[in-house]
Enzyme design. Structure first.
Site, PDB file in Angstrom:
ATOM      1  N   ASN A   8       3.778 -48.589  27.898  1.00  0.00           N
ATOM      2  CA  ASN A   8       4.772 -47.492  28.357  1.00  0.00           C
ATOM      3  C   ASN A   8       5.028 -48.044  29.658  1.00  0.00           C
ATOM      4  OD1 ASN A   8       4.001 -46.097  26.047  1.00  0.00           O
ATOM      5  ND2 ASN A   8       2.491 -44.896  26.776  1.00  0.00           N
TER       6      ASN A   8
ATOM      7  N   GLY B   9       6.263 -42.485  29.306  1.00  0.00           N
ATOM      8  CA  GLY B   9       4.839 -42.092  29.239  1.00  0.00           C
ATOM      9  C   GLY B   9       4.006 -42.498  30.132  1.00  0.00           C
TER      10      GLY B   9
ATOM     11  N   HIS C  96      -0.991 -51.578  31.898  1.00  0.00           N
ATOM     12  CA  HIS C  96      -2.181 -51.372  30.784  1.00  0.00           C
ATOM     13  C   HIS C  96      -1.298 -51.474  29.426  1.00  0.00           C
ATOM     14  CE1 HIS C  96      -0.796 -47.410  31.913  1.00  0.00           C
ATOM     15  NE2 HIS C  96      -1.148 -46.996  30.669  1.00  0.00           N
TER      16      HIS C  96
ATOM     17  N   HIS D 231      -1.986 -50.428  25.434  1.00  0.00           N
ATOM     18  CA  HIS D 231      -2.521 -49.495  24.797  1.00  0.00           C
ATOM     19  C   HIS D 231      -2.790 -50.145  23.145  1.00  0.00           C
ATOM     20  CE1 HIS D 231      -1.918 -45.902  26.804  1.00  0.00           C
ATOM     21  NE2 HIS D 231      -0.841 -46.450  27.157  1.00  0.00           N
TER      22      HIS D 231
END
Length: 120
Positions: free
Chosen positions: A93, A99, A106, A108
């Protein structure tokens, strides 16, 4: 400054051990830990140990670190046996509108359930 740890960054604090996390993998350049608000049965975050604001900044500023994050995302998926459960997603994101809530790159790693297309 990009690349340098930030005193006010939650993920930098996880890297240094100041903030606890459920770590599932760690290398010289990355840390992977379980998301505290999982959006799938398996939801692991993979972060570089160096601080960059988002995926685009990391890719431009430290391409090797970006490659390390992606490689480790694949290793997390293998460790979690996500291929045996129908596959997985790797999601970055980038920006508040997409979001992103923690301003440290990072990835996900999401799996263990079906996903619809298009995402979002």
């Amino acid at each position: 400054m990009a690349g340098e740890p930030q005193a006010d960054c939650l993920f930098c604090k996880i890297v240094t051990g100041e903030v606890p996390a459920t770590i599932v993998r760690e290398t010289d350049t990355t840390v992977a830990f379980r998301d505290i608000n999982p959006q799938a049965p398996t939801h692991v975050l993979v972060i570089p140990k160096v601080h960059f604001r988002d995926a685009a900044e990391l890719a431009a500023g430290d391409p090797q670190a970006m490659a390390d994050v992606l490689r480790e995302a694949g290793e997390v998926a293998a460790q979690e046996k996500l291929d045996e459960h129908g596959g997985y997603r790797i999601v970055f994101n980038t920006g508040a509108g997409a979001g992103q809530t923690v301003w440290h790159t990072h990835a996900h790693v999401l799996g263990g359930r079906g996903f619809n297309w298009p995402p979002g």
